[in-house]
Design a protein around this motif. Structure first.
Motif, PDB file in Angstrom:
ATOM      1  N   LEU A 107       0.826  -1.206   0.000  1.00 50.14           N
ATOM      2  CA  LEU A 107       0.000   0.000   0.000  1.00 50.14           C
ATOM      3  C   LEU A 107       0.861   1.258   0.000  1.00 50.14           C
ATOM      4  O   LEU A 107       0.555   2.235  -0.699  1.00 50.14           O
ATOM      5  CB  LEU A 107      -0.926  -0.021   1.221  1.00 50.14           C
ATOM      6  CG  LEU A 107      -2.142   0.912   1.157  1.00 50.14           C
ATOM      7  CD1 LEU A 107      -3.097   0.446   0.080  1.00 50.14           C
ATOM      8  CD2 LEU A 107      -2.846   0.952   2.510  1.00 50.14           C
ATOM      9  N   LEU A 108       1.949   1.244   0.759  1.00 46.98           N
ATOM     10  CA  LEU A 108       2.842   2.409   0.767  1.00 46.98           C
ATOM     11  C   LEU A 108       3.545   2.587  -0.578  1.00 46.98           C
ATOM     12  O   LEU A 108       3.745   3.714  -1.042  1.00 46.98           O
ATOM     13  CB  LEU A 108       3.871   2.271   1.881  1.00 46.98           C
ATOM     14  CG  LEU A 108       3.434   2.713   3.284  1.00 46.98           C
ATOM     15  CD1 LEU A 108       4.564   2.535   4.275  1.00 46.98           C
ATOM     16  CD2 LEU A 108       2.959   4.157   3.279  1.00 46.98           C
ATOM     17  N   LEU A 109       3.925   1.480  -1.217  1.00 45.82           N
ATOM     18  CA  LEU A 109       4.569   1.586  -2.528  1.00 45.82           C
ATOM     19  C   LEU A 109       3.611   2.166  -3.568  1.00 45.82           C
ATOM     20  O   LEU A 109       3.975   3.081  -4.329  1.00 45.82           O
ATOM     21  CB  LEU A 109       5.056   0.203  -2.980  1.00 45.82           C
ATOM     22  CG  LEU A 109       6.184  -0.452  -2.184  1.00 45.82           C
ATOM     23  CD1 LEU A 109       6.545  -1.791  -2.805  1.00 45.82           C
ATOM     24  CD2 LEU A 109       7.402   0.447  -2.128  1.00 45.82           C
ATOM     25  N   LEU A 110       2.401   1.629  -3.592  1.00 48.81           N
ATOM     26  CA  LEU A 110       1.428   2.129  -4.558  1.00 48.81           C
ATOM     27  C   LEU A 110       1.051   3.572  -4.264  1.00 48.81           C
ATOM     28  O   LEU A 110       0.827   4.370  -5.188  1.00 48.81           O
ATOM     29  CB  LEU A 110       0.181   1.243  -4.544  1.00 48.81           C
ATOM     30  CG  LEU A 110       0.375  -0.197  -5.030  1.00 48.81           C
ATOM     31  CD1 LEU A 110      -0.927  -0.973  -4.919  1.00 48.81           C
ATOM     32  CD2 LEU A 110       0.882  -0.216  -6.473  1.00 48.81           C
ATOM     33  N   GLY A 122      -7.758  -2.029  -6.265  1.00 46.23           N
ATOM     34  CA  GLY A 122      -6.582  -2.507  -5.542  1.00 46.23           C
ATOM     35  C   GLY A 122      -6.275  -3.967  -5.773  1.00 46.23           C
ATOM     36  O   GLY A 122      -5.114  -4.390  -5.640  1.00 46.23           O
ATOM     37  N   HIS A 123      -7.288  -4.758  -6.104  1.00 42.97           N
ATOM     38  CA  HIS A 123      -7.042  -6.188  -6.310  1.00 42.97           C
ATOM     39  C   HIS A 123      -6.199  -6.463  -7.558  1.00 42.97           C
ATOM     40  O   HIS A 123      -5.541  -7.510  -7.650  1.00 42.97           O
ATOM     41  CB  HIS A 123      -8.384  -6.924  -6.430  1.00 42.97           C
ATOM     42  CG  HIS A 123      -9.197  -6.491  -7.617  1.00 42.97           C
ATOM     43  ND1 HIS A 123      -9.936  -5.321  -7.622  1.00 42.97           N
ATOM     44  CD2 HIS A 123      -9.367  -7.056  -8.852  1.00 42.97           C
ATOM     45  CE1 HIS A 123     -10.544  -5.194  -8.794  1.00 42.97           C
ATOM     46  NE2 HIS A 123     -10.219  -6.231  -9.558  1.00 42.97           N
ATOM     47  N   ASP A 175      -2.275 -13.919   2.579  1.00 43.01           N
ATOM     48  CA  ASP A 175      -2.487 -14.409   3.937  1.00 43.01           C
ATOM     49  C   ASP A 175      -3.986 -14.449   4.208  1.00 43.01           C
ATOM     50  O   ASP A 175      -4.649 -13.406   4.296  1.00 43.01           O
ATOM     51  CB  ASP A 175      -1.771 -13.494   4.926  1.00 43.01           C
ATOM     52  CG  ASP A 175      -1.752 -14.075   6.338  1.00 43.01           C
ATOM     53  OD1 ASP A 175      -2.320 -15.172   6.531  1.00 43.01           O
ATOM     54  OD2 ASP A 175      -1.192 -13.421   7.231  1.00 43.01           O
ATOM     55  N   SER A 176      -4.515 -15.645   4.321  1.00 44.40           N
ATOM     56  CA  SER A 176      -5.960 -15.778   4.530  1.00 44.40           C
ATOM     57  C   SER A 176      -6.389 -15.306   5.907  1.00 44.40           C
ATOM     58  O   SER A 176      -7.548 -14.928   6.110  1.00 44.40           O
ATOM     59  CB  SER A 176      -6.385 -17.238   4.329  1.00 44.40           C
ATOM     60  OG  SER A 176      -5.669 -18.091   5.217  1.00 44.40           O
ATOM     61  N   SER A 177      -5.451 -15.297   6.842  1.00 43.03           N
ATOM     62  CA  SER A 177      -5.809 -14.849   8.187  1.00 43.03           C
ATOM     63  C   SER A 177      -5.838 -13.334   8.320  1.00 43.03           C
ATOM     64  O   SER A 177      -6.426 -12.799   9.258  1.00 43.03           O
ATOM     65  CB  SER A 177      -4.822 -15.434   9.207  1.00 43.03           C
ATOM     66  OG  SER A 177      -3.500 -14.972   8.940  1.00 43.03           O
ATOM     67  N   ALA A 178      -5.165 -12.625   7.426  1.00 43.52           N
ATOM     68  CA  ALA A 178      -5.128 -11.161   7.473  1.00 43.52           C
ATOM     69  C   ALA A 178      -6.332 -10.585   6.747  1.00 43.52           C
ATOM     70  O   ALA A 178      -6.808 -11.138   5.751  1.00 43.52           O
ATOM     71  CB  ALA A 178      -3.836 -10.637   6.846  1.00 43.52           C
ATOM     72  N   HIS A 179      -6.808  -9.463   7.244  1.00 41.64           N
ATOM     73  CA  HIS A 179      -7.969  -8.810   6.637  1.00 41.64           C
ATOM     74  C   HIS A 179      -7.502  -8.018   5.415  1.00 41.64           C
ATOM     75  O   HIS A 179      -6.543  -7.248   5.502  1.00 41.64           O
ATOM     76  CB  HIS A 179      -8.637  -7.875   7.646  1.00 41.64           C
ATOM     77  CG  HIS A 179     -10.015  -7.450   7.231  1.00 41.64           C
ATOM     78  ND1 HIS A 179     -11.105  -8.293   7.260  1.00 41.64           N
ATOM     79  CD2 HIS A 179     -10.481  -6.262   6.763  1.00 41.64           C
ATOM     80  CE1 HIS A 179     -12.178  -7.658   6.845  1.00 41.64           C
ATOM     81  NE2 HIS A 179     -11.825  -6.415   6.536  1.00 41.64           N
ATOM     82  N   PRO A 180      -8.126  -8.188   4.248  1.00 37.83           N
ATOM     83  CA  PRO A 180      -7.694  -7.416   3.056  1.00 37.83           C
ATOM     84  C   PRO A 180      -7.922  -5.921   3.258  1.00 37.83           C
ATOM     85  O   PRO A 180      -8.866  -5.502   3.935  1.00 37.83           O
ATOM     86  CB  PRO A 180      -8.561  -7.991   1.934  1.00 37.83           C
ATOM     87  CG  PRO A 180      -9.751  -8.585   2.614  1.00 37.83           C
ATOM     88  CD  PRO A 180      -9.265  -9.072   3.948  1.00 37.83           C
ATOM     89  N   LEU A 181      -7.071  -5.135   2.630  1.00 38.31           N
ATOM     90  CA  LEU A 181      -7.134  -3.680   2.807  1.00 38.31           C
ATOM     91  C   LEU A 181      -8.010  -2.983   1.773  1.00 38.31           C
ATOM     92  O   LEU A 181      -8.234  -1.778   1.906  1.00 38.31           O
ATOM     93  CB  LEU A 181      -5.718  -3.089   2.742  1.00 38.31           C
ATOM     94  CG  LEU A 181      -4.752  -3.545   3.838  1.00 38.31           C
ATOM     95  CD1 LEU A 181      -3.407  -2.858   3.685  1.00 38.31           C
ATOM     96  CD2 LEU A 181      -5.327  -3.277   5.226  1.00 38.31           C
ATOM     97  N   ASP A 182      -8.450  -3.682   0.747  1.00 41.38           N
ATOM     98  CA  ASP A 182      -9.307  -3.036  -0.241  1.00 41.38           C
ATOM     99  C   ASP A 182     -10.782  -3.142   0.143  1.00 41.38           C
ATOM    100  O   ASP A 182     -11.656  -3.313  -0.701  1.00 41.38           O
ATOM    101  CB  ASP A 182      -9.073  -3.641  -1.626  1.00 41.38           C
ATOM    102  CG  ASP A 182      -9.307  -5.136  -1.647  1.00 41.38           C
ATOM    103  OD1 ASP A 182      -9.339  -5.753  -0.550  1.00 41.38           O
ATOM    104  OD2 ASP A 182      -9.462  -5.696  -2.750  1.00 41.38           O
ATOM    105  N   THR A 183     -11.032  -3.030   1.427  1.00 43.30           N
ATOM    106  CA  THR A 183     -12.385  -3.001   1.961  1.00 43.30           C
ATOM    107  C   THR A 183     -12.534  -1.780   2.864  1.00 43.30           C
ATOM    108  O   THR A 183     -11.538  -1.156   3.261  1.00 43.30           O
ATOM    109  CB  THR A 183     -12.691  -4.274   2.763  1.00 43.30           C
ATOM    110  OG1 THR A 183     -11.750  -4.401   3.837  1.00 43.30           O
ATOM    111  CG2 THR A 183     -12.607  -5.514   1.873  1.00 43.30           C
TER     112      THR A 183
END
Length: 683
Positions: free
Chosen positions: A160-163, A227-228, A243-251
């Motif tokens: 996210l920081l790179l983009l 973002g996807h 990582d399936s355990s981490a919450h995606p950030l494009d929400t």
């Protein structure tokens, strides 16, 4: 390679060193800016001691040192791009398509893409500096099913920081093209570089913080919807897993993280502020006043003298600095003014004054002619005459308008179209053409009105022996019947035998050319009825391209700004001339200024007449809307108001100094009447 007369000496000896000095100061200020970013990124009210310890450890770490080296390279690259793309005359788009064409130009696309790539580099440096969850792009996936092989998962916070860095850099490049961010303006008051930088620093902080807020907002919208796409591409290219355990950030829940939002904003502000400092220092160093010698002792230094620089074709930055130096020496340097008024030895010629005054008068004449052309185009509502009769009507109007202003416009030379000279040279001895300015009356496209205007006048007519005003000709009724024209003119109708016979059929355009001309007009009229097409293609009447607009003109504010985009040079020319003329009243021992005083007064009065006429147009006298917080320079939007004030002040400066002595100056009756208003302080 450039010759010495084209400003190569100035680029090598002055301009490059100034640009290098501005980049060097930007690099020297980078450690302080980076330290402030580290403190703000690790800021914690509850644990101040831990915050200071973390900041110290980050600043001395190997990753931070490597990041600082990369940031130094980015700053040098930004300074180089600023040096390559700077301009002293802003580019003002006259239509939506013109603005889009500028953005899609290969040179501008390269500029934007370079800023986008540098933004990605700065985003990586910010991620490494902040640390914690932003430090690396990949991390070991948490094991969920026994002792299976470990996989590398994508760290979306780092991505996210790179983009965000690339998005902010790309948007900064686009806004730089749209808002003329590389426009370099000259300050009204000359200040020391330190004071100028100190006064501009709070504005740079404010602009960077505000622009970073809007950029982060736009980036979050972009990442929420698209973002996807970069996330999937990165995972596929680098063989990373999600990582399936981490919450995606494009929400919505993923982006509503206050810590994440704060770090995104502080990173964008750091990027924009470091680049803004580089641009600000470049403007300060480049616009620093440069003192040109008025006359030189050695021949090698002759191209560097002020009269030589002004009179020859030079880069615009060199021309502007020379005019700025002329304005300063005319106000504050009696010794240099004496060199301007001096005579050459041997010969006794005022070469310095002649070169300076000639260049200044040509600048004023060029602006006056530009305004006159603009007014004529506006008077016809942007329409042009047909190709078949344009040369005849233009020749007729020029011949009558030029005679009316020959006594008051000695510096203007009206150009005769080349087609007129070719037609006159090709005429045989039996041709009725007696001069190259006589229109072609034998053309089948010549109107009876044109024949009436070029016919000899009746000796008893009130117009005999005088020149008709171009305004009277413009307001004359456009009637097409010979009998009606004769009745309006007060003369008996002409017989058909007296009319010239048409030319042979070979002079008419071919059937194929006329067919394509008609089809082109049909397409133009068809597109003119489409609202979207006209919204994109409708132009304002700009100074660089006075073309017809098929519908009502739009954006008069941009049109007026384009007319006066380079008026800073004219302001300095007016100041330099007026102050030198004022000083000549007591310092000019040889009277060199008196020989050109009538031309100076006539040029100023003509320019004031054109400027006053321009400010009577709709929206021309309206103050520009205060622009939002931006890194761009919007001083060019008020140049027309500064020019009008400077012009009136310059005329008053001369009239208040010479007073009643100006009655002995030769000028036209109209100019004498207008000058009397200045003498009586009625303007």
């Amino acid at each position: 390679m450039f010759s010495a007369g084209s400003g190569y000496w100035f680029t090598q000896k002055v301009l490059c060193w100034r640009a290098a000095a501005s980049i060097a100061w930007s690099v020297l200020l980078l450690p302080a800016t980076t330290a402030a970013f580290v403190v703000l990124s690790k800021f914690s009210i509850l644990h101040p001691v831990r915050m200071l310890a973390d900041c110290a450890s980050v600043l001395v770490s190997a990753g931070s040192v490597f990041s600082f080296i990369l940031l130094t390279g980015v700053i040098i690259m930004v300074g180089f791009l600023t040096f390559e793309y700077y301009t002293v005359i802003p580019m003002i788009a006259c239509s939506k398509v013109a603005l889009l064409g500028r953005l899609l130009h290969p040179r501008q696309l390269l500029y934007c893409l370079a800023h986008g790539l540098m933004g990605v580099v700065v985003g990586w440096c910010c991620a490494v500096t902040i640390g914690y969850r932003y430090e690396t792009l990949g991390s070991v996936c948490p094991k969920t099913d026994g002792d299976g092989p470990a996989h590398m998962c994508l760290n979306e916070h780092h991505l996210l920081l790179l983009l965000e860095g690339g998005f902010v850099g790309l948007s900064h490049g686009l806004l730089g093209v749209i808002h003329n961010m590389n426009y370099v303006s000259f300050g009204t008051v000359q200040q020391h570089k330190y004071l100028c930088f100190k006064g501009s620093l709070p504005l740079a902080v404010k602009c960077s913080a505000a622009q970073a807020f809007y950029s982060v907002r736009n980036f979050l919208v972009f990442y929420f919807f698209l973002g996807h796409i970069p996330r999937a591409w990165i995972c596929r290219s680098l063989s990373l897993h999600l990582d399936s355990s981490a919450h995606p950030l494009d929400t919505i829940s993923g982006l509503l993280d206050l810590s994440l939002l704060y770090h995104l904003w502080i990173s964008a502000a750091y990027l924009l502020f470091s680049w803004c400092i580089t641009l600000l220092l470049f403007r300060i160093f480049v616009t620093e006043a440069y003192s040109f010698p008025v006359q030189s002792t050695f021949t090698e230094e002759a191209p560097q003298c002020l009269p030589k620089v002004l009179s020859e074709k030079q880069p615009m930055i060199l021309k502007f600095l020379a005019l700025q130096d002329l304005s300063l020496l005319s106000q504050h340097s009696p010794s240099r003014r004496s060199q301007v008024f001096s005579l050459s030895q041997p010969g006794g010629h005022a070469h310095n004054w002649n070169a300076i005054s000639k260049e200044c008068l040509s600048l004023l004449a060029e602006l006056t002619q530009r305004l006159v052309s603009y007014h004529e185009t506006v008077a016809t509502n942007g329409r042009t005459k047909s190709l078949s009769s344009s040369s005849e009507q233009k020749t007729s109007s020029e011949s009558s308008g030029t005679e009316d202003s020959m006594s008051s416009r000695p510096a203007f030379l009206m150009k005769t179209p080349a087609s007129v000279f070719l037609r006159s040279m090709g005429a045989g001895p039996q041709s009725p053409l007696t001069s190259p300015f006589t229109p072609d009356l034998d053309s089948p496209f010549a109107s009876p009105t044109l024949r009436r205007l070029t016919a000899p006048l009746d000796p008893g007519s009130p117009w005999h022996g005088s020149v008709q005003s171009p305004h009277v000709m413009r307001r004359a009724p456009k009637l097409w019947s010979t009998s009606t024209d004769s009745q309006v003119n007060g003369s008996p109708p002409a017989s058909p035998a007296s009319l010239p016979s048409p030319k042979p059929e070979s002079s008419r355009p071919s059937f194929l050319a006329q067919f394509f001309q008609n089809r082109r007009e049909q397409v133009k009229h068809f597109l003119a009825k489409r609202v979207l097409v006209m919204y994109l293609f409708t132009k304002t009447l700009c100074s660089s391209e006075l073309r017809p607009a098929p519908v009502v003109l739009q954006l008069p504010e941009a049109s007026s700004q384009a007319l006066f985009a380079d008026s800073q040079a004219h302001i300095w020319a007016l100041e330099g001339l007026s102050y030198l003329v004022q000083a000549s009243f007591t310092e000019d021992q040889f009277g060199v200024v008196q020989t050109t005083l009538p031309s100076i007064l006539s040029s100023m009065l003509l320019l004031q007449e054109a400027v006053d006429r321009h400010f009577k147009l709709p929206h021309a006298s309206s103050k520009p809307v205060r622009s939002p917080v931006s890194l761009g320079d919007s001083s060019h939007k008020t140049l027309r108001f500064a020019l009008r004030a400077t012009l009136k002040t310059a005329i008053y400066r001369i009239t208040s100094t010479f007073g009643a002595h100006l009655h002995a100056v030769q000028m036209s009756a109209e100019h004498r009447k207008r000058l009397q208003h200045f003498l009586e302080y009625k303007e």
